[in-house]
Structure formats: structure tokens, C-alpha cells
Motif scaffolding. Structure first.
Motif, PDB file in Angstrom:
ATOM      1  N   LEU A  26      -6.604  -6.651   4.027  1.00 24.64           N
ATOM      2  CA  LEU A  26      -4.959  -6.814   3.613  1.00 24.64           C
ATOM      3  C   LEU A  26      -4.113  -5.820   4.323  1.00 24.64           C
ATOM      4  O   LEU A  26      -2.957  -5.976   4.975  1.00 24.64           O
ATOM      5  CB  LEU A  26      -4.685  -6.532   2.119  1.00 24.64           C
ATOM      6  CG  LEU A  26      -3.210  -6.650   1.707  1.00 24.64           C
ATOM      7  CD1 LEU A  26      -2.834  -8.222   1.822  1.00 24.64           C
ATOM      8  CD2 LEU A  26      -3.273  -6.390   0.140  1.00 24.64           C
ATOM      9  N   LEU A  27      -4.509  -4.550   4.498  1.00 19.56           N
ATOM     10  CA  LEU A  27      -3.700  -3.443   5.071  1.00 19.56           C
ATOM     11  C   LEU A  27      -3.556  -3.644   6.839  1.00 19.56           C
ATOM     12  O   LEU A  27      -2.888  -3.562   7.266  1.00 19.56           O
ATOM     13  CB  LEU A  27      -4.152  -2.206   4.701  1.00 19.56           C
ATOM     14  CG  LEU A  27      -3.626  -0.940   5.475  1.00 19.56           C
ATOM     15  CD1 LEU A  27      -2.328  -0.859   4.951  1.00 19.56           C
ATOM     16  CD2 LEU A  27      -4.416   0.458   5.205  1.00 19.56           C
ATOM     17  N   SER A  28      -4.887  -4.186   7.270  1.00 18.70           N
ATOM     18  CA  SER A  28      -4.779  -4.335   8.667  1.00 18.70           C
ATOM     19  C   SER A  28      -3.840  -5.646   9.122  1.00 18.70           C
ATOM     20  O   SER A  28      -3.105  -5.682   9.988  1.00 18.70           O
ATOM     21  CB  SER A  28      -6.225  -4.772   9.079  1.00 18.70           C
ATOM     22  OG  SER A  28      -6.749  -6.041   8.376  1.00 18.70           O
ATOM     23  N   ALA A  29      -3.801  -6.655   8.085  1.00 10.91           N
ATOM     24  CA  ALA A  29      -2.666  -7.863   8.521  1.00 10.91           C
ATOM     25  C   ALA A  29      -1.332  -7.179   8.223  1.00 10.91           C
ATOM     26  O   ALA A  29      -0.535  -7.722   9.133  1.00 10.91           O
ATOM     27  CB  ALA A  29      -3.081  -8.897   7.208  1.00 10.91           C
ATOM     28  N   VAL A  30      -1.069  -6.362   7.429  1.00  9.63           N
ATOM     29  CA  VAL A  30       0.267  -5.766   7.528  1.00  9.63           C
ATOM     30  C   VAL A  30       0.464  -4.808   8.712  1.00  9.63           C
ATOM     31  O   VAL A  30       1.567  -5.021   9.325  1.00  9.63           O
ATOM     32  CB  VAL A  30       0.350  -5.016   6.282  1.00  9.63           C
ATOM     33  CG1 VAL A  30       1.812  -4.129   6.228  1.00  9.63           C
ATOM     34  CG2 VAL A  30       0.442  -5.602   4.877  1.00  9.63           C
ATOM     35  N   ILE A  31      -0.649  -3.906   8.813  1.00 10.28           N
ATOM     36  CA  ILE A  31      -0.218  -3.043  10.291  1.00 10.28           C
ATOM     37  C   ILE A  31      -0.063  -4.037  11.548  1.00 10.28           C
ATOM     38  O   ILE A  31       0.791  -3.877  12.394  1.00 10.28           O
ATOM     39  CB  ILE A  31      -1.474  -2.230  10.464  1.00 10.28           C
ATOM     40  CG1 ILE A  31      -1.413  -1.238   9.152  1.00 10.28           C
ATOM     41  CG2 ILE A  31      -1.532  -1.593  11.567  1.00 10.28           C
ATOM     42  CD1 ILE A  31      -2.422  -0.236   9.300  1.00 10.28           C
ATOM     43  N   GLY A  32      -0.831  -5.330  11.630  1.00 10.86           N
ATOM     44  CA  GLY A  32      -0.721  -6.118  12.648  1.00 10.86           C
ATOM     45  C   GLY A  32       0.568  -6.664  12.726  1.00 10.86           C
ATOM     46  O   GLY A  32       0.974  -6.974  13.995  1.00 10.86           O
ATOM     47  N   ARG A  33       0.918  -7.228  11.684  1.00 10.35           N
ATOM     48  CA  ARG A  33       2.271  -7.870  11.486  1.00 10.35           C
ATOM     49  C   ARG A  33       3.623  -6.884  12.016  1.00 10.35           C
ATOM     50  O   ARG A  33       4.448  -6.940  13.008  1.00 10.35           O
ATOM     51  CB  ARG A  33       2.737  -8.278  10.172  1.00 10.35           C
ATOM     52  CG  ARG A  33       3.870  -9.152  10.091  1.00 10.35           C
ATOM     53  CD  ARG A  33       4.209  -9.861   8.971  1.00 10.35           C
ATOM     54  NE  ARG A  33       5.083 -10.638   8.868  1.00 10.35           N
ATOM     55  CZ  ARG A  33       5.276 -12.015   9.363  1.00 10.35           C
ATOM     56  NH1 ARG A  33       4.113 -12.443   9.843  1.00 10.35           N
ATOM     57  NH2 ARG A  33       6.500 -12.751   9.275  1.00 10.35           N
ATOM     58  N   ILE A  34       3.408  -5.644  11.600  1.00  7.12           N
ATOM     59  CA  ILE A  34       4.344  -4.605  11.870  1.00  7.12           C
ATOM     60  C   ILE A  34       4.090  -4.219  13.377  1.00  7.12           C
ATOM     61  O   ILE A  34       5.160  -4.237  14.145  1.00  7.12           O
ATOM     62  CB  ILE A  34       4.165  -3.450  11.063  1.00  7.12           C
ATOM     63  CG1 ILE A  34       4.411  -3.642   9.681  1.00  7.12           C
ATOM     64  CG2 ILE A  34       4.904  -2.114  11.569  1.00  7.12           C
ATOM     65  CD1 ILE A  34       4.136  -2.414   8.561  1.00  7.12           C
ATOM     66  N   ALA A  35       2.902  -4.003  13.864  1.00  5.55           N
ATOM     67  CA  ALA A  35       2.768  -3.759  15.320  1.00  5.55           C
ATOM     68  C   ALA A  35       3.352  -4.947  16.213  1.00  5.55           C
ATOM     69  O   ALA A  35       4.031  -4.767  17.259  1.00  5.55           O
ATOM     70  CB  ALA A  35       1.436  -3.419  15.650  1.00  5.55           C
ATOM     71  N   GLY A  36       3.307  -6.330  15.891  1.00  7.65           N
ATOM     72  CA  GLY A  36       3.720  -7.335  16.575  1.00  7.65           C
ATOM     73  C   GLY A  36       5.145  -7.167  16.746  1.00  7.65           C
ATOM     74  O   GLY A  36       5.849  -7.345  17.811  1.00  7.65           O
TER      75      GLY A  36
END
Length: 393
Positions: A26-36
Motif C-alpha cells: 500500500l505504501l509503495s503504491a502511494v510513493i510510486g504515485r507521488i513519485a510519478g
């Protein structure tokens, strides 16, 4: 919480790992979206806005086009670093967060599930190694570690019981050895006294043959007593296990045996002993050797603490035999229960010569004979010890 705390080790580590991996994903998905989004924001600085919007107007309002990645040489060093960092986070965030979540799960599992019982078991093993068994393991969870702690506690309790049994056995053997050394002293003193009398009076002819033969007969009787005593002690592991040998006891023969020893003890201690035997009806039945050993112990104690005169009174009835020994000493100053303890001594000098076990043996033998040992002080001064024996079959 109680159910979670009492889960098995396997289920607990599985639960921790599931929560850790789910949180990591869940946290990696949030971080990936923020990084994108951050990467798009950096790239937007290098897009020709006029051409971009002309394309949208030409194609249509609903058309969306991707922002192309600018070339490396077009971006500043900071924008290039941010763009690469966003690429790295989008690619490896799930892997890094899964590893970090697994480590956190293992740490929390150890802290919440293993740390406390392991610390208690380690401390318990140190105390057991130091022979300190007066503690308890307080970990009470119902998981595998709780079961292990309960088994360790059960082992500690059994070790404490075994330790008590071992010390009790050592004390019993110590008392048995002391009893043998103590009770064999009186027959030896009588034998020594007869030997000294024979050596003193025979050369000067002050002793006739009849008296000499009586002394030899009494010496033989004392030797027989010692043989029987040693044989009885050899078969025992403790004083409490000594078996009573019942037999008919004649008050006249008991008086004769006591007087034979008094003749020697009076000379050894230089004090006067008076024996009074009260006539009674009916014969008494008991263990004669045990009764004589008690009498010898009481006489020895009275002769050591008396000043000039010792009085012995014996009374036999059908159901009970009573023997009282009174001295003219200072009497008992301590509690009677303390005096009848094993290895009791009034002072250090006294304990160097006497084991302090005579009164204990006397009390024990009286109780085994169904009676009791009564200690007290006479109104006129001095100590009075009364041994009471009950009839045995």
C-alpha cells in the motif's frame, strides 16, 4: 488482544508478515504515485507549452497527451537527480518497503513474543545454576513460549523438591552418625570404668572374685548392647526409621541395669546419684534398649549440668512407664522446644565436646514409643526431665 497475545508462534509470525507486506504494498503504491506526479512536474518545465496546448486544441478538449521525457542534457543537475530518484522509487519502492516491512515485522515479533520469555528463561537458568530455587517464572501466555516457561517452572519446582530431599537426607545421615557416636559413648564409659576398677583393685586384692565376675558380666552385657545398637543403626537410613522391638520389661531388671551404670557414672563425674523405683502392678511392655538409651542421655545431661546430686525416679504401670531425672543445677533458661532441637548447644565450649543431640534423640524415641519428653524446672531449683513411654504390642 488476549487472543492475539495467546496465538501460537507460527500464527503470530504469519500475521506480522501479512500485515507488514500489505502495508508495504500500500505504501509503495502511494510513493510510486507521488513519485510519478513529481516526475511529471519536473518534466513539465521542459515542455513547449504553446505547442502542447495547440495540439490539444487541434485534436479536441477531451484529448490528453503524455509529457515526453526531456533529454538528460536538457535538464539541470537537480531536475535530473529528482527525475532519476522518481524512476528509482517507482521501480524499487515495493522491494525496499517489503524488505523493511519484513525486518520491522521480525523485530516486533521478537519484542512482543520472544523477548520477555527468553529473558525470564535466561534469568531462571542463571539462578538455577547458582542453586537459587526460590523464584517463580511469571510468563503466563498460552503460546509455545508459555508452555516452555511452564515446563521450566515445573522443572524448577521439581529441582527444589529434589534439593530439599537431598538436604534432608544429608541431615538425616548427619544426625544418624551423631546419634551413633553419642549413644555408644555411655556403654563405652561403663566399659572404661569397669576396666579402670579392675586394674585398680585386682592387684591389691581389694576386689574379690565374685565382684570381678559381676563386672565382667556387666561388661559383656554392655558389649552385647553395643553390638545390637550398631546392627540396628546399620540397617537404618535415619533415626525416624528405627523400629521398636517390643518385649516384657521387668522393673527390677531395669533398676539393676540403671544402677550398674550409675556406679560408673558417679565415679566419672564425682556426683551422687539416687535412684527411686516405685512399685507397681502389672508388667510393662516396650523396647528396653531404646528406654535405656533415653535414660543414659538424660543422666549424661543431668550429670554435666548438675552440681552435686542427681535424683532418678522410675514408675512402671501396665500402660505407661515414667522416668524422671532431676538435677540441682541452674535449670533450663531457654525454651524447651529449642532445647530438644538437633545439635543444640548452650555455648561454644559445650558444643566442642557434645553434639547437642541427646535431648533430640530422647524426645524422638519417646514419641516413637507413643509417649513424650517433658522438660521443666523444679520449684526448689534445678532441671527436671521426664520421659514417658506408652505400652506397645
Amino acid at each position: 488482544m488476549d487472543k492475539i497475545r495467546n496465538l501460537s508462534v507460527r500464527k503470530t509470525i504469519l500475521l506480522y508478515m501479512i500485515i507488514a507486506l500489505f502495508s508495504s504494498f500500500l505504501l509503495s503504491a502511494v510513493i510510486g504515485r507521488i513519485a510519478g506526479r513529481m516526475q511529471m512536474h519536473v518534466w513539465w518545465h521542459y515542455v513547449n507549452e504553446e505547442d502542447y496546448f495547440n495540439i490539444i486544441e487541434r485534436v479536441g478538449v477531451g484529448y490528453v497527451t503524455d509529457i515526453t521525457r526531456p533529454e538528460d542534457y536538457e535538464m539541470t543537475r537537480l531536475d535530473y537527480f529528482v527525475s532519476e530518484a522518481c524512476d528509482f522509487l517507482q521501480t524499487y519502492a515495493i522491494l525496499l518497503l517489503s524488505m523493511a516491512g519484513s525486518c520491522v515485522a521480525v523485530f516486533l515479533f521478537y519484542r512482543n513474543k520472544l523477548k520477555e520469555p527468553i529473558a525470564e528463561l535466561a534469568l531462571a537458568s542463571q539462578k538455577i545454576a547458582g542453586n537459587q530455587l526460590d523464584f517463580h517464572i511469571t510468563y503466563e501466555n498460552k503460546d509455545e513460549m508459555g508452555v516452555l516457561c511452564k515446563e521450566f517452572e515445573r522443572m524448577r519446582e521439581q529441582l527444589a523438591i529434589n534439593n530439599q530431599i537431598l538436604w534432608r537426607t544429608i541431615e538425616e545421615e548427619k544426625m544418624l552418625r551423631a546419634a551413633i557416636a553419642h549413644d555408644i559413648r555411655s556403654p563405652l564409659s561403663v566399659l572404661k570404668g569397669y576396666q579402670e576398677m579392675l586394674a585398680e583393685y585386682l592387684p591389691s586384692a581389694d576386689l574379690n572374685m565374685e565382684q570381678a565376675m559381676e563386672m565382667l558380666a556387666e561388661s559383656g552385657h554392655q558389649i552385647e548392647r553395643m553390638d545390637a545398637f550398631v546392627e540396628a543403626m546399620r540397617k537404618m537410613s535415619s533415626l525416624e526409621k528405627r523400629e521398636l522391638i517390643a518385649g516384657d520389661i521387668s522393673l527390677g531388671q531395669l533398676e539393676k541395669d540403671i544402677r550398674a551404670e550409675l556406679a560408673i557414672l558417679e565415679k566419672e563425674y564425682g556426683k551422687q546419684c539416687m535412684l527411686q523405683v516405685l512399685e507397681s502392678r502389672g508388667g510393662f511392655r516396650g523396647d528396653k534398649e531404646i528406654i535405656l538409651e533415653v535414660v543414659e542421655n538424660l543422666l549424661s545431661n543431668a550429670l554435666r549440668h548438675g552440681k552435686e546430686r542427681i535424683t532418678i525416679m522410675a514408675k512402671a504401670e501396665y500402660a505407661q512407664l515414667t522416668i524422671s531425672v532431676k538435677d540441682d543445677g541452674d535449670g533450663f533458661r531457654e525454651e524447651t522446644e529449642k532445647i530438644t532441637e538437633a545439635f543444640y548447644g548452650r555455648n561454644v565450649k559445650d558444643s566442642l565436646k557434645h553434639a547437642g543431640i541427646g535431648m533430640y534423640i530422647s524426645r524422638l524415641y519417646c514419641e516413637k514409643h507413643g509417649g513424650k519428653l517433658v522438660l521443666g524446672n523444679d520449684e526448689e531449683g534445678g532441671a527436671v526431665v521426664t520421659a514417658i513411654f506408652r505400652r506397645i504390642a
